[in-house]
Design an enzyme around this catalytic site. Structure first.
Site, mmCIF file in Angstrom:
data_model
loop_
_atom_site.group_PDB
_atom_site.id
_atom_site.type_symbol
_atom_site.label_atom_id
_atom_site.label_comp_id
_atom_site.label_asym_id
_atom_site.label_seq_id
_atom_site.Cartn_x
_atom_site.Cartn_y
_atom_site.Cartn_z
ATOM 1 N N HIS A 105 0.873 -1.173 0.000
ATOM 2 C CA HIS A 105 0.000 0.000 0.000
ATOM 3 C C HIS A 105 0.915 1.230 0.000
ATOM 4 O O HIS A 105 2.030 1.177 0.517
ATOM 5 C CB HIS A 105 -0.810 -0.060 1.298
ATOM 6 C CG HIS A 105 -1.916 0.919 1.418
ATOM 7 N ND1 HIS A 105 -1.699 2.227 1.773
ATOM 8 C CD2 HIS A 105 -3.254 0.780 1.262
ATOM 9 C CE1 HIS A 105 -2.868 2.853 1.846
ATOM 10 N NE2 HIS A 105 -3.828 2.007 1.532
ATOM 11 N N ASP A 125 3.151 -4.372 7.803
ATOM 12 C CA ASP A 125 1.942 -3.558 7.672
ATOM 13 C C ASP A 125 0.766 -4.510 7.904
ATOM 14 O O ASP A 125 0.397 -5.290 7.024
ATOM 15 C CB ASP A 125 1.896 -2.935 6.275
ATOM 16 C CG ASP A 125 0.573 -2.201 6.023
ATOM 17 O OD1 ASP A 125 -0.330 -2.281 6.875
ATOM 18 O OD2 ASP A 125 0.454 -1.566 4.964
ATOM 19 N N GLN A 142 -4.437 -5.209 7.059
ATOM 20 C CA GLN A 142 -5.411 -6.201 6.606
ATOM 21 C C GLN A 142 -5.287 -7.507 7.383
ATOM 22 O O GLN A 142 -6.159 -8.365 7.290
ATOM 23 C CB GLN A 142 -5.244 -6.475 5.104
ATOM 24 C CG GLN A 142 -5.350 -5.231 4.236
ATOM 25 C CD GLN A 142 -6.740 -4.620 4.289
ATOM 26 O OE1 GLN A 142 -7.728 -5.274 4.642
ATOM 27 N NE2 GLN A 142 -6.826 -3.341 3.958
ATOM 28 N N LYS A 178 -10.309 -0.324 10.612
ATOM 29 C CA LYS A 178 -10.601 -1.532 9.843
ATOM 30 C C LYS A 178 -10.935 -2.705 10.770
ATOM 31 O O LYS A 178 -11.222 -3.805 10.324
ATOM 32 C CB LYS A 178 -9.395 -1.912 8.977
ATOM 33 C CG LYS A 178 -9.034 -0.872 7.930
ATOM 34 C CD LYS A 178 -7.844 -1.338 7.128
ATOM 35 C CE LYS A 178 -7.069 -0.200 6.496
ATOM 36 N NZ LYS A 178 -7.650 0.300 5.271
ATOM 37 N N CYS A 215 -4.750 2.308 -3.640
ATOM 38 C CA CYS A 215 -3.473 2.792 -3.091
ATOM 39 C C CYS A 215 -2.333 1.813 -3.361
ATOM 40 O O CYS A 215 -1.393 1.718 -2.580
ATOM 41 C CB CYS A 215 -3.567 3.074 -1.594
ATOM 42 S SG CYS A 215 -4.781 4.310 -1.170
HETATM 43 C C1 LIG Z 1 -2.508 -2.507 3.542
HETATM 44 C C2 LIG Z 1 -2.803 -1.141 4.091
HETATM 45 N N1 LIG Z 1 -1.821 -0.416 4.636
HETATM 46 C C3 LIG Z 1 -2.044 0.807 5.163
HETATM 47 C C4 LIG Z 1 -3.299 1.387 5.157
HETATM 48 C C5 LIG Z 1 -3.508 2.745 5.782
HETATM 49 O O1 LIG Z 1 -4.107 2.636 7.035
HETATM 50 P P1 LIG Z 1 -4.713 3.887 7.828
HETATM 51 O O2 LIG Z 1 -5.963 4.271 7.139
HETATM 52 O O3 LIG Z 1 -4.975 3.395 9.203
HETATM 53 O O4 LIG Z 1 -3.691 4.960 7.834
HETATM 54 C C6 LIG Z 1 -4.346 0.653 4.591
HETATM 55 C C7 LIG Z 1 -5.704 1.227 4.576
HETATM 56 O O5 LIG Z 1 -6.141 1.832 3.619
HETATM 57 C C8 LIG Z 1 -4.096 -0.621 4.041
HETATM 58 O O6 LIG Z 1 -5.068 -1.345 3.477
#
Ligand SMILES: Cc1ncc(COP(=O)(O)O)c(C=O)c1O
Lengths: 405, 157
Positions: free
Chosen positions: A121, A198, A201, A224, A362
């Site tokens: 992401h 990260d 998910q 989430k 993203c």
């Molecule tokens: C894999 C992944 N990493 C990072 C993020 C960013 O997370 P946050 O919205 O908590 O900043 C997301 C969410 O969109 C995501 O799906």
């Protein structure tokens, strides 16, 4: 597990959305909130509100205790060794920025290398890119295979004596691939390289045990996980939080402030400068309790059955192409439809109350690699049912009809 | 369903599937790029103006949804042969129509051409999709004005 009962706990499903029953298939983006979480925010603001950690009056002490209670609940939820290994942030994005920034400051210099994957992401690329600019570090991307997975070997290949950090996703928000993070962590540690996961998910869907995985950093997005927006969590091994410099400066994170110098506070305050998202932290305790009540094993089972069902249904629909087919797959169903752009799909599905996401999610690096400018993505949460998948499929058929396919 | 039918009219689907002028003009003398960072849609508009500032040829390259492809396709069809100041007037009129007006007011296009262009007005009921319809038009303006700046749909209204 009775899903009807679970769905009833989410007030959003009691209301029509543009005259339709809501078929919510965008949980990878953000999940809906159970009533207990919504109520907790209301109750806190109406009956219990005070800032934390600052005053000695009754409400301030009570709020501080509640705030710290969430930290302990989270520690147990992910089996961290110490509650002080849990740092609250504004989101997973901030959690990753915190690590990239402080780790970069202290340990990185020109020519050092960071390994990411093509699945990342933007949140787990852009913060490292800043270091490419400010420090001259190199970024290498481990490549996906034809199934949309990342193998241990694809990372191993890239490791060199200059590798200073490996930062990878737990579960791809596009292909759904679940990475072998424990093995990758062992590999990293065998070469003395720290690893950041990260877990945006991963955390809402998979059982987590930080001590078993052994990773150095794990970033979590609370919105989430059936929790409030504006809140994320950085899990970091204590040795890192003690070694790394502070991230932001401000109130609450200091020990002593003099005109000629400042000393910083201990954990966990060191990384929580300023007034934090207090109500969200306190309400997030309800999200953890909600997850605990259902049981993460039950959630995993339910979502994995549903994902298999979704894959089956969509594979039978002959114009649908699923994006990636990882063997170990989380509850994400990304797809394309022959000759119909993802945005048109999303608009047409929306007319039936089917909420999906369209675009690159993203993940432009991944979409470039796949040669796709955009994909449609249906992602599942604990409240979804087979009927939701069937409705998705019906609406896809409607797209085909409109486009004469 | 009514709104959807209005959005995805036959003519939109046709232009979306078989976009006209989807190529790169040879010896173009003006061009500009547009990008919608939210969805990744991209467009590159090429113009060849002759000495008396008439659009000798216009074309575009890019990828996007049916709405954005159809919009660029219809746009290029309609402005070909027009004078530069006329093109600007058509663009302005179209953007105003998409934003707020019920009809097109320019005196340059024929009635049947206006009808064709009005097929894109279905997008007004879908605020998230308006940018799909307007990206190529903003990009055309940027090409004419020679701004050398990539149009970013997030920075225009
Ligand atoms: C894999 C992944 N990493 C990072 C993020 C960013 O997370 P946050 O919205 O908590 O900043 C997301 C969410 O969109 C995501 O799906």
């Amino acid at each position: 597990m009775n899903i009807e009962n679970i769905k009833k706990q989410f007030p959003i499903f009691n209301n029509k959305v543009q005259n339709n029953d809501l078929v919510y298939l965008d949980s990878a983006n953000s999940s809906q909130k159970p009533q207990v979480v919504v109520d907790r925010i209301y109750d806190f603001y109406t009956k219990e509100f005070s800032n934390v950690g600052r005053s000695v009056h009754y409400l301030a002490v009570a709020a501080t205790n509640l705030y710290e209670e969430t930290r302990c609940l989270m520690q147990k939820y992910i089996n961290a060794k110490d509650p002080n290994e849990i740092v609250f942030t504004k989101g997973a994005t901030e959690a990753i920025n915190l690590v990239a920034n402080t780790f970069g400051q202290k340990f990185l210099k020109e020519g050092d290398e960071i390994i990411l994957t093509e699945l990342e992401h933007h949140s787990n690329y852009v913060p490292w890119h800043y270091l490419r600019r400010s420090k001259g570090v190199q970024i290498k991307f481990a490549e996906i295979n034809s199934e949309g997975e990342i193998s241990l070997q694809s990372i191993e290949k890239l490791i060199s004596p200059k590798t200073k950090m490996i930062a990878i996703t737990h579960l791809s928000n596009v292909t759904g691939a679940i990475l072998p993070i424990k093995e990758i962590t062992q590999l990293a540690h065998s070469k003395n390289i720290p690893i950041l996961i990260d877990g945006c998910q991963g955390a809402p869907h998979l059982k987590l045990d930080m001590q078993e995985i052994g990773c150095d950093f794990y970033a979590i997005s609370c919105h989430k996980m059936y929790g409030p927006t504006g809140l994320g969590i950085l899990y970091a091994k204590k040795k890192w939080l003690e070694t790394l410099p502070p991230y932001q400066g401000g109130g609450g994170m200091i020990s002593e402030v003099k005109k000629d110098g400042i000393t910083f506070g201990d954990l966990p305050n060191k990384y929580e400068a300023g007034t934090m998202a207090t109500a969200q932290v306190i309400a997030f305790a309800e999200s953890i309790k909600f997850l605990n009540q259902i049981g993460i094993e039950n959630i995993e089972k339910h979502e994995s059955e549903l994902t298999k069902y979704g894959e089956e249904v969509l594979r039978k629909n002959n114009s649908v192409k699923l994006v990636g087919s990882p063997k170990n797959k989380g509850s994400v169903l990304s797809f394309t439809l022959d000759g119909i752009h993802a945005h048109d799909i999303a608009t047409i599905l929306d007319e039936d109350g089917v909420a999906i996401r369209a675009g690159h999610h993203c993940c432009q690096i991944l979409h470039d690699k796949l040669g796709l400018s955009a994909t449609a993505r249906a992602s599942l949460g604990v409240y979804n049912t087979k009927e939701d998948i069937d409705k998705l499929n019906e609406s896809i058929n409607k797209c085909k009809k409109i486009f004469n396919k | 369903m009514m709104d959807l039918k209005e959005l995805y009219q036959e003519i939109i689907l046709d232009h979306g599937k078989n976009p006209r002028n989807l190529r790169k003009t040879e010896n173009y003398n003006k061009d500009a790029k547009g990008h919608n960072p939210l969805c990744g849609d991209k467009v590159h508009v090429y113009l060849k103006l002759d000495e008396d500032k008439k659009v000798h040829d216009i074309s575009f390259e890019g990828q996007g949804c049916a709405i954005s492809m159809a919009s660029a396709s219809i746009m290029t069809d309609l402005v070909k042969g027009k004078e530069e100041h006329e093109v600007k007037e058509i663009v302005k009129d179209f953007l105003e129509m998409i934003k707020e007006k019920d009809q097109l007011n320019n005196k340059i296009l024929e009635d049947n051409e206006k009808t064709k262009l009005m097929c894109l007005s279905g997008v007004k009921k879908y605020p998230m999709r308006v940018k799909c319809a307007t990206l190529s038009w903003h990009t055309l303006t940027s090409a004419i004005d020679n701004t050398q700046q990539e149009i970013n749909s997030e920075n225009i209204d």
